[in-house]
Design an enzyme around this catalytic site. Sequence first.
Site, PDB file in Angstrom:
ATOM      1  N   CYS A  93       6.751  -6.114  15.224  1.00  0.00           N
ATOM      2  CA  CYS A  93       6.368  -5.163  16.281  1.00  0.00           C
ATOM      3  C   CYS A  93       4.880  -5.394  16.613  1.00  0.00           C
ATOM      4  O   CYS A  93       4.048  -5.467  15.695  1.00  0.00           O
ATOM      5  CB  CYS A  93       6.609  -3.731  15.822  1.00  0.00           C
ATOM      6  SG  CYS A  93       8.316  -3.474  15.294  1.00  0.00           S
ATOM      7  N   GLU A 147       0.815  -1.208   0.000  1.00  0.00           N
ATOM      8  CA  GLU A 147       0.000   0.000   0.000  1.00  0.00           C
ATOM      9  C   GLU A 147       0.849   1.258   0.000  1.00  0.00           C
ATOM     10  O   GLU A 147       1.984   1.268   0.470  1.00  0.00           O
ATOM     11  CB  GLU A 147      -0.929  -0.013   1.201  1.00  0.00           C
ATOM     12  CG  GLU A 147      -0.191  -0.219   2.485  1.00  0.00           C
ATOM     13  CD  GLU A 147      -1.129  -0.600   3.624  1.00  0.00           C
ATOM     14  OE1 GLU A 147      -2.050  -1.397   3.392  1.00  0.00           O
ATOM     15  OE2 GLU A 147      -0.922  -0.090   4.715  1.00  0.00           O
ATOM     16  N   CYS A 187       3.663   8.122   1.389  1.00  0.00           N
ATOM     17  CA  CYS A 187       4.158   7.126   2.328  1.00  0.00           C
ATOM     18  C   CYS A 187       4.241   5.818   1.550  1.00  0.00           C
ATOM     19  O   CYS A 187       3.208   5.298   1.110  1.00  0.00           O
ATOM     20  CB  CYS A 187       3.189   7.027   3.498  1.00  0.00           C
ATOM     21  SG  CYS A 187       3.643   5.781   4.689  1.00  0.00           S
ATOM     22  N   CYS A 196       0.044   2.003   9.037  1.00  0.00           N
ATOM     23  CA  CYS A 196       0.868   0.926   8.529  1.00  0.00           C
ATOM     24  C   CYS A 196       0.121  -0.406   8.351  1.00  0.00           C
ATOM     25  O   CYS A 196      -0.335  -1.010   9.305  1.00  0.00           O
ATOM     26  CB  CYS A 196       1.958   0.776   9.574  1.00  0.00           C
ATOM     27  SG  CYS A 196       3.397  -0.049   9.058  1.00  0.00           S
ATOM     28  N   CYS A 240       6.327  -7.667   6.853  1.00  0.00           N
ATOM     29  CA  CYS A 240       7.542  -7.255   7.566  1.00  0.00           C
ATOM     30  C   CYS A 240       7.932  -8.363   8.530  1.00  0.00           C
ATOM     31  O   CYS A 240       7.079  -8.990   9.152  1.00  0.00           O
ATOM     32  CB  CYS A 240       7.311  -5.956   8.329  1.00  0.00           C
ATOM     33  SG  CYS A 240       8.805  -5.355   9.165  1.00  0.00           S
ATOM     34  N   LEU A 255      11.685   4.374  17.975  1.00  0.00           N
ATOM     35  CA  LEU A 255      12.178   3.989  19.304  1.00  0.00           C
ATOM     36  C   LEU A 255      11.038   3.431  20.169  1.00  0.00           C
ATOM     37  O   LEU A 255      11.104   2.315  20.652  1.00  0.00           O
ATOM     38  CB  LEU A 255      12.847   5.212  19.959  1.00  0.00           C
ATOM     39  CG  LEU A 255      13.715   4.925  21.183  1.00  0.00           C
ATOM     40  CD1 LEU A 255      14.835   3.950  20.874  1.00  0.00           C
ATOM     41  CD2 LEU A 255      14.295   6.235  21.736  1.00  0.00           C
ATOM     42  N   HIS A 256      10.025   4.213  20.404  1.00  0.00           N
ATOM     43  CA  HIS A 256       8.776   3.805  21.084  1.00  0.00           C
ATOM     44  C   HIS A 256       8.904   3.393  22.548  1.00  0.00           C
ATOM     45  O   HIS A 256       7.881   3.189  23.214  1.00  0.00           O
ATOM     46  CB  HIS A 256       8.063   2.675  20.330  1.00  0.00           C
ATOM     47  CG  HIS A 256       7.742   3.014  18.906  1.00  0.00           C
ATOM     48  ND1 HIS A 256       7.082   4.157  18.544  1.00  0.00           N
ATOM     49  CD2 HIS A 256       8.003   2.350  17.750  1.00  0.00           C
ATOM     50  CE1 HIS A 256       6.950   4.175  17.226  1.00  0.00           C
ATOM     51  NE2 HIS A 256       7.498   3.106  16.726  1.00  0.00           N
ATOM     52  N   CYS A 305       1.858  -3.133  15.307  1.00  0.00           N
ATOM     53  CA  CYS A 305       1.875  -2.743  13.889  1.00  0.00           C
ATOM     54  C   CYS A 305       1.130  -3.764  13.039  1.00  0.00           C
ATOM     55  O   CYS A 305       1.396  -4.970  13.112  1.00  0.00           O
ATOM     56  CB  CYS A 305       3.328  -2.625  13.428  1.00  0.00           C
ATOM     57  SG  CYS A 305       3.521  -2.463  11.647  1.00  0.00           S
TER      58      CYS A 305
HETATM   59  N1  SAH Z   1       9.635  -0.458   9.475  1.00  0.00           N
HETATM   60  C1  SAH Z   1       9.914   0.921   9.585  1.00  0.00           C
HETATM   61  C2  SAH Z   1       9.056   1.783   8.691  1.00  0.00           C
HETATM   62  C3  SAH Z   1       7.603   1.403   8.532  1.00  0.00           C
HETATM   63  S1  SAH Z   1       6.601   1.660   9.938  1.00  0.00           S
HETATM   64  C4  SAH Z   1       9.815   1.362  11.036  1.00  0.00           C
HETATM   65  O1  SAH Z   1       9.341   0.582  11.861  1.00  0.00           O
HETATM   66  O2  SAH Z   1      10.261   2.451  11.328  1.00  0.00           O
HETATM   67  C5  SAH Z   1       6.464   3.423  10.000  1.00  0.00           C
HETATM   68  C6  SAH Z   1       6.187   3.980  11.364  1.00  0.00           C
HETATM   69  O3  SAH Z   1       4.865   3.668  11.784  1.00  0.00           O
HETATM   70  C7  SAH Z   1       7.116   3.444  12.455  1.00  0.00           C
HETATM   71  O4  SAH Z   1       7.559   4.483  13.278  1.00  0.00           O
HETATM   72  C8  SAH Z   1       6.217   2.500  13.188  1.00  0.00           C
HETATM   73  O5  SAH Z   1       6.671   2.246  14.478  1.00  0.00           O
HETATM   74  C9  SAH Z   1       4.904   3.237  13.127  1.00  0.00           C
HETATM   75  N2  SAH Z   1       3.728   2.441  13.421  1.00  0.00           N
HETATM   76  C10 SAH Z   1       3.485   1.160  13.084  1.00  0.00           C
HETATM   77  N3  SAH Z   1       2.277   0.782  13.532  1.00  0.00           N
HETATM   78  C11 SAH Z   1       1.754   1.844  14.154  1.00  0.00           C
HETATM   79  C12 SAH Z   1       0.514   2.071  14.843  1.00  0.00           C
HETATM   80  N4  SAH Z   1      -0.387   1.110  14.950  1.00  0.00           N
HETATM   81  N5  SAH Z   1       0.303   3.289  15.383  1.00  0.00           N
HETATM   82  C13 SAH Z   1       1.221   4.262  15.272  1.00  0.00           C
HETATM   83  N6  SAH Z   1       2.400   4.117  14.639  1.00  0.00           N
HETATM   84  C14 SAH Z   1       2.662   2.907  14.097  1.00  0.00           C
HETATM   85 FE1  SF4 Z   2       7.975  -3.740  10.538  1.00  0.00          FE
HETATM   86 FE2  SF4 Z   2       5.828  -2.508  11.446  1.00  0.00          FE
HETATM   87 FE3  SF4 Z   2       7.909  -2.923  13.062  1.00  0.00          FE
HETATM   88 FE4  SF4 Z   2       8.099  -1.129  11.081  1.00  0.00          FE
HETATM   89  S1  SF4 Z   2       6.744  -1.022  12.846  1.00  0.00           S
HETATM   90  S2  SF4 Z   2       9.588  -2.712  11.655  1.00  0.00           S
HETATM   91  S3  SF4 Z   2       6.815  -2.133   9.523  1.00  0.00           S
HETATM   92  S4  SF4 Z   2       6.641  -4.505  12.132  1.00  0.00           S
END
Ligand code: SAH
Ligand code: SF4
Length: 350
Positions: free
Chosen positions: A119, A95, A108, A339, A115, A221-222, A122
């Site tokens: 995480c 997407e 984006c 995402c 992936c 980072l989160h 996500c």
């Molecule tokens: N894999 C890379 C880029 C794709 S994700 C990464 O993790 O950075 C892009 C961003 O969206 C990342 O910062 C990710 O942590 C965030 N993201 C993923 N799922 C999310 C969600 N449910 N709510 C808010 N941010 C989210």
């Molecule tokens: Fe992969 Fe989603 Fe984690 Fe980014 S946030 S690394 S897309 S699993």
Amino acid sequence: MKNEKIHILNLEYSKLLRFLAELGEPKFRAQQVWNWLYSKYVTEFAEMRNLPKNLIEKLEANAVIHSATTASEQHSSDGRTKKVLFQLPDGQYIETVLMRYDKRRTLCISTQAGCAMGCVFCATGQMGFFRNLTVSEIVAQVLYFAHELAQTEEHVTNIVMMGMGEPLHNYNNTLAAIDRLTDESGFNLGARKITISTVGLVPAIRRYADEQRQTPLAISLHAATDEERDKLIPINNRWPIAELMDTCRYYIEKTGRRLTFEWALISGENDTIEQARALGNLLHGMLCHVNLIPLNPTADYSGLPSSKERVDAFQAELAHYGVSSTVRVRRGIDIQAGCGQLRDRVVGGR
Ligand code: SAH
Ligand code: SF4
């Protein structure tokens, strides 16, 4: 048997030259084709109007421009965000989201189908890994929207690699796609207009720093303690926070560039004052900025976005440590432009 057609967007300029030479064509034809592809964003060879008919036929017989089809399109209620789900020839889905705000037209884009990083919050992580995207599949997402925007005399002004996938896990193709999009005799987008977002793959960040690239980097980072980050981001077990932060400092030292840290605020998880303090301590004095994004809820994770009060308190605490931050509102939340979420809805889980 006929050879499979080549994906012309996979070819860097020198390879396009060779391809056309093999078709018996002079050098200037490569320049023309390059121009049609990356400055005019044509979707069919037949639109390359200054090429002779027999060359168009040869190109059609041997190559394709776009191989993905549009499986679904959604517009946000305010009309400013559009999300397209593409189906690739092997059945994978990816997407791409267009966000219009002020004068900016930000895309984006995805770098992988699925992936591997898992995480927990996500949607892409929840679906697992399918495969890396090719250079052509990454670049085609941009050209698709460039073509569409051109109809209203608009342009792609910014790109964030924050769609599906981990860009640095598909290092070579992601960086080759960036080289293509920043080529001055082609698409010609400034390198500083493309942001790579990474979950924190330490060796890849070091490599990226050593390559001294202009493209900005964002680190997802989160969480500021290993205990908390381990729960959210499995690869933190492999490269814990101290190692990641060393690498971030190495990046800043090597490139002199400011880093962005992404932080999805999850109610009662990583939005506490303790986490804000731990983050303040980690980033204090560092050349960086924090993007605070209230979590976008996803199907397989029970976490919820933080309330405005918690977001404000978190931001105020960070400011005590001299750490600058911006609260970002997820655009297109009503079309699930977070995402991985559109694929989920159209295709369903695995
Ligand atoms: N894999 C890379 C880029 C794709 S994700 C990464 O993790 O950075 C892009 C961003 O969206 C990342 O910062 C990710 O942590 C965030 N993201 C993923 N799922 C999310 C969600 N449910 N709510 C808010 N941010 C989210
Ligand atoms: Fe992969 Fe989603 Fe984690 Fe980014 S946030 S690394 S897309 S699993």
